[in-house]
Write a protein that holds these residues in place. Sequence first.
Motif, PDB file in Angstrom:
ATOM      1  N   PHE A   1     -12.590 -25.015  -5.523  1.00 28.17           N
ATOM      2  CA  PHE A   1     -13.216 -25.710  -4.403  1.00 28.17           C
ATOM      3  C   PHE A   1     -12.265 -26.716  -3.759  1.00 28.17           C
ATOM      4  CE2 PHE A   1     -16.077 -28.939  -2.525  1.00 28.17           C
ATOM      5  CZ  PHE A   1     -16.811 -28.114  -1.684  1.00 28.17           C
ATOM      6  N   LEU A   2     -11.388 -27.315  -4.563  1.00 32.03           N
ATOM      7  CA  LEU A   2     -10.398 -28.264  -4.040  1.00 32.03           C
ATOM      8  C   LEU A   2      -8.995 -27.740  -4.361  1.00 32.03           C
ATOM      9  CD1 LEU A   2     -12.017 -31.679  -5.124  1.00 32.03           C
ATOM     10  CD2 LEU A   2     -12.212 -30.510  -2.908  1.00 32.03           C
ATOM     11  N   PRO A   3      -8.562 -26.691  -3.670  1.00 38.57           N
ATOM     12  CA  PRO A   3      -7.270 -26.069  -4.002  1.00 38.57           C
ATOM     13  C   PRO A   3      -6.088 -27.019  -3.830  1.00 38.57           C
ATOM     14  CG  PRO A   3      -8.083 -25.275  -1.898  1.00 38.57           C
ATOM     15  CD  PRO A   3      -9.187 -26.048  -2.517  1.00 38.57           C
ATOM     16  N   ASN A   4      -6.200 -27.968  -2.930  1.00 43.34           N
ATOM     17  CA  ASN A   4      -5.122 -28.939  -2.712  1.00 43.34           C
ATOM     18  C   ASN A   4      -5.514 -30.330  -3.191  1.00 43.34           C
ATOM     19  OD1 ASN A   4      -3.394 -27.032  -1.437  1.00 43.34           O
ATOM     20  ND2 ASN A   4      -4.594 -27.235   0.438  1.00 43.34           N
ATOM     21  N   GLY A   5      -6.525 -30.380  -4.058  1.00 44.84           N
ATOM     22  CA  GLY A   5      -6.968 -31.653  -4.611  1.00 44.84           C
ATOM     23  C   GLY A   5      -7.600 -32.552  -3.566  1.00 44.84           C
ATOM     24  N   TRP A   6      -7.788 -33.811  -3.960  1.00 43.49           N
ATOM     25  CA  TRP A   6      -8.395 -34.770  -3.045  1.00 43.49           C
ATOM     26  C   TRP A   6      -7.481 -35.114  -1.880  1.00 43.49           C
ATOM     27  CZ3 TRP A   6     -13.308 -35.951  -2.605  1.00 43.49           C
ATOM     28  CH2 TRP A   6     -14.153 -35.673  -3.684  1.00 43.49           C
ATOM     29  N   SER A   7      -6.173 -34.912  -2.077  1.00 44.28           N
ATOM     30  CA  SER A   7      -5.262 -35.147  -0.949  1.00 44.28           C
ATOM     31  C   SER A   7      -5.548 -34.158   0.179  1.00 44.28           C
ATOM     32  CB  SER A   7      -3.802 -35.017  -1.400  1.00 44.28           C
ATOM     33  OG  SER A   7      -3.533 -33.699  -1.862  1.00 44.28           O
ATOM     34  N   GLY A   8      -5.960 -32.942  -0.194  1.00 45.89           N
ATOM     35  CA  GLY A   8      -6.345 -31.963   0.819  1.00 45.89           C
ATOM     36  C   GLY A   8      -7.597 -32.390   1.568  1.00 45.89           C
ATOM     37  N   VAL A   9      -8.559 -32.967   0.843  1.00 50.44           N
ATOM     38  CA  VAL A   9      -9.782 -33.469   1.482  1.00 50.44           C
ATOM     39  C   VAL A   9      -9.442 -34.589   2.460  1.00 50.44           C
ATOM     40  CG1 VAL A   9     -11.986 -34.644   1.086  1.00 50.44           C
ATOM     41  CG2 VAL A   9     -11.238 -32.813  -0.467  1.00 50.44           C
ATOM     42  N   VAL A  10      -8.539 -35.479   2.025  1.00 50.59           N
ATOM     43  CA  VAL A  10      -8.127 -36.588   2.893  1.00 50.59           C
ATOM     44  C   VAL A  10      -7.428 -36.053   4.142  1.00 50.59           C
ATOM     45  CG1 VAL A  10      -6.559 -38.545   3.079  1.00 50.59           C
ATOM     46  CG2 VAL A  10      -7.987 -38.278   1.043  1.00 50.59           C
ATOM     47  N   SER A  11      -6.552 -35.075   3.963  1.00 52.31           N
ATOM     48  CA  SER A  11      -5.885 -34.466   5.122  1.00 52.31           C
ATOM     49  C   SER A  11      -6.900 -33.813   6.042  1.00 52.31           C
ATOM     50  CB  SER A  11      -4.859 -33.429   4.660  1.00 52.31           C
ATOM     51  OG  SER A  11      -3.832 -34.025   3.901  1.00 52.31           O
ATOM     52  N   GLY A  12      -7.929 -33.239   5.443  1.00 47.22           N
ATOM     53  CA  GLY A  12      -8.998 -32.640   6.232  1.00 47.22           C
ATOM     54  C   GLY A  12      -9.742 -33.672   7.054  1.00 47.22           C
ATOM     55  N   VAL A  13      -9.959 -34.858   6.466  1.00 43.42           N
ATOM     56  CA  VAL A  13     -10.620 -35.935   7.205  1.00 43.42           C
ATOM     57  C   VAL A  13      -9.805 -36.301   8.438  1.00 43.42           C
ATOM     58  CG1 VAL A  13     -11.294 -38.366   7.140  1.00 43.42           C
ATOM     59  CG2 VAL A  13     -11.851 -36.869   5.222  1.00 43.42           C
ATOM     60  N   LEU A  14      -8.491 -36.426   8.264  1.00 45.22           N
ATOM     61  CA  LEU A  14      -7.630 -36.762   9.405  1.00 45.22           C
ATOM     62  C   LEU A  14      -7.685 -35.676  10.478  1.00 45.22           C
ATOM     63  CD1 LEU A  14      -4.419 -38.192   7.688  1.00 45.22           C
ATOM     64  CD2 LEU A  14      -6.407 -39.418   8.574  1.00 45.22           C
ATOM     65  N   ALA A  15      -7.857 -34.428  10.039  1.00 45.15           N
ATOM     66  CA  ALA A  15      -7.873 -33.315  10.994  1.00 45.15           C
ATOM     67  C   ALA A  15      -9.171 -33.232  11.776  1.00 45.15           C
ATOM     68  CB  ALA A  15      -7.632 -31.994  10.252  1.00 45.15           C
ATOM     69  N   VAL A  16     -10.268 -33.761  11.216  1.00 50.30           N
ATOM     70  CA  VAL A  16     -11.571 -33.539  11.850  1.00 50.30           C
ATOM     71  C   VAL A  16     -12.263 -34.792  12.350  1.00 50.30           C
ATOM     72  CG1 VAL A  16     -11.902 -31.511  10.374  1.00 50.30           C
ATOM     73  CG2 VAL A  16     -12.948 -33.674   9.704  1.00 50.30           C
ATOM     74  N   VAL A  17     -11.829 -35.982  11.925  1.00 48.16           N
ATOM     75  CA  VAL A  17     -12.599 -37.187  12.239  1.00 48.16           C
ATOM     76  C   VAL A  17     -12.728 -37.425  13.738  1.00 48.16           C
ATOM     77  CG1 VAL A  17     -10.604 -38.761  12.116  1.00 48.16           C
ATOM     78  CG2 VAL A  17     -12.911 -39.621  11.644  1.00 48.16           C
ATOM     79  N   PHE A  18     -11.686 -37.092  14.516  1.00 49.98           N
ATOM     80  CA  PHE A  18     -11.751 -37.364  15.946  1.00 49.98           C
ATOM     81  C   PHE A  18     -12.599 -36.339  16.697  1.00 49.98           C
ATOM     82  CE2 PHE A  18      -7.825 -39.501  14.593  1.00 49.98           C
ATOM     83  CZ  PHE A  18      -8.159 -40.790  14.986  1.00 49.98           C
ATOM     84  N   ALA A  19     -13.009 -35.274  15.998  1.00 51.60           N
ATOM     85  CA  ALA A  19     -13.917 -34.314  16.628  1.00 51.60           C
ATOM     86  C   ALA A  19     -15.285 -34.930  16.876  1.00 51.60           C
ATOM     87  CB  ALA A  19     -14.056 -33.067  15.751  1.00 51.60           C
ATOM     88  N   PHE A  20     -15.576 -36.044  16.192  1.00 54.90           N
ATOM     89  CA  PHE A  20     -16.870 -36.702  16.374  1.00 54.90           C
ATOM     90  C   PHE A  20     -16.874 -37.655  17.565  1.00 54.90           C
ATOM     91  CE2 PHE A  20     -17.090 -35.296  11.985  1.00 54.90           C
ATOM     92  CZ  PHE A  20     -18.403 -34.870  11.863  1.00 54.90           C
ATOM     93  N   GLY A  21     -15.740 -37.821  18.216  1.00 52.88           N
ATOM     94  CA  GLY A  21     -15.703 -38.636  19.416  1.00 52.88           C
ATOM     95  C   GLY A  21     -16.547 -38.002  20.513  1.00 52.88           C
ATOM     96  N   GLY A  22     -17.232 -38.806  21.272  1.00 48.10           N
ATOM     97  CA  GLY A  22     -18.127 -38.297  22.306  1.00 48.10           C
ATOM     98  C   GLY A  22     -19.557 -38.750  22.100  1.00 48.10           C
TER      99      GLY A  22
END
Length: 478
Positions: free
Chosen positions: A201-222
């Motif tokens: 479920f976490l192939p890249n560990g929690w660092s992958g989850v954190v990187s995912g947050v950076l990739a998606v957080v600005f999608a909530f703008g609007g």
Amino acid sequence: MRDDAPPRSLAEPEPLSHGLKQRHLTMLGLGGVIGAGLFVGSGAGIAVAGPGIVLSYLIAGALAMLVMRMLGEMSAAMPASGAFSVHAERALGRWAGFSVGWLYWFLLVVVLAVEATGAARIAHGWVPGVPQWGWVLLFMVVFTAANLAAVKNFGEFEFWFAALKVGAIVLFLTLGTLAILGLLPDTDPVGLANLTGQGGFLPNGWSGVVSGVLAVVFAFGGLEVVTIAAAESEDPARNVARAVRSAVWRILLFYVGSMLVIVTLLPWTSMVPGESPYVAVLDTIGVPGAGQIMNVVVFVALLSALNANLYGSSRMVFSLAERGEAPKGLLRVSGGGVPRRAVLASVAFGFISVLLNLKWPDSVFLYMLNAVGAVLLFVWALIAVSQLRLRPRIEREAPETLTLRMWAFPWLTWTALAAMGAVLVLMLTDDGARPQVLWSAGATAAVLLVAWLREVRASRGTARGGSGDSGTSATKRN
């Protein structure tokens, strides 16, 4: 036009039209953040986080929900076309309202160029005979005309755009769930193989989850536009409270539910950044013409965002003019209550941004885009700080206006601020995100410098006793 008019009270209404209805605000709240960032950009997040992207969206979505709740609380108590810019001014001073207002306006008119260009590329693919610049011109003219005519036109456009996007998401979730359960023709239950295989479920560990947050957080703008629009509804306080309540949980369901369907049905290793994972899922379950269907949805999402950004930017600059922070000529409104000069000023800079994007996408426009890349974090942070300052004041002066309250105040507000700080630090450590932070910091510093110089000039006093343009100017009608 008076320069010494007193600031409006907490409850004094805006001088604009009140043509938006509850259904417009509700659908704007639901559809405002469903855009190309979700339908296409989510593939990049899955590629770095694997199935853990579900947690990334939960974290980013929770932060966006907290910000929306804070903003909803203040907007229900103090509806204003400038929304968080007005709140920041009341909470922290003119410098804060000036800074966040102009930065947000700049953000909207720059991103508007990306949306217009993206929609034009799709349309050019359908009708190659019309050049890309021709489509851009058409879109800009159509939405400028709609925003100049009456606010209800903006509301109707956004209602149907959002309805299509919400309908597409609901249909996707329904088909995806049936496919997972093996209830569609020629399908078998997929089980948990894709969630537990390919590294777990976490192939890249929690660092992958954190990187995912950076990739998606600005999608909530609007999300912020719904509180700007609320000031032009028939009952701003009640309508914005209802819109926020109905939107936050459903938005989280749409985002997190979509990601769960995608990573359950498909191996995360098959995701290609830049390609829509929604198309991949629809192809897998045998939906004919999946690519073209999603192209239509993305096209509508881009036009919806273009329309909303033009509306939001015009109301923000109008609000700045009301408070003496923008040229007073922008205060003129039509007989129908539309700030036409503010619309034209915003679309004019939008046209400039589009031209820069078409001619210099990898140089001049890239610098502009980087300069607004992290501005949303600054806006969200000022929303949180403003809410911390204004909540006690509202409870003291007008407690009956607190129809929508921030959860667990002040602890969750401080938690949200800490989370924003963490995202900023993580962006600085990320090679891809660092230029956005640095350029955005430069743009923010420049605006703050201008705000500080204005404060210094005002503090020195004038022949008018220093009141200058600190008051709210009366609005002229033509």
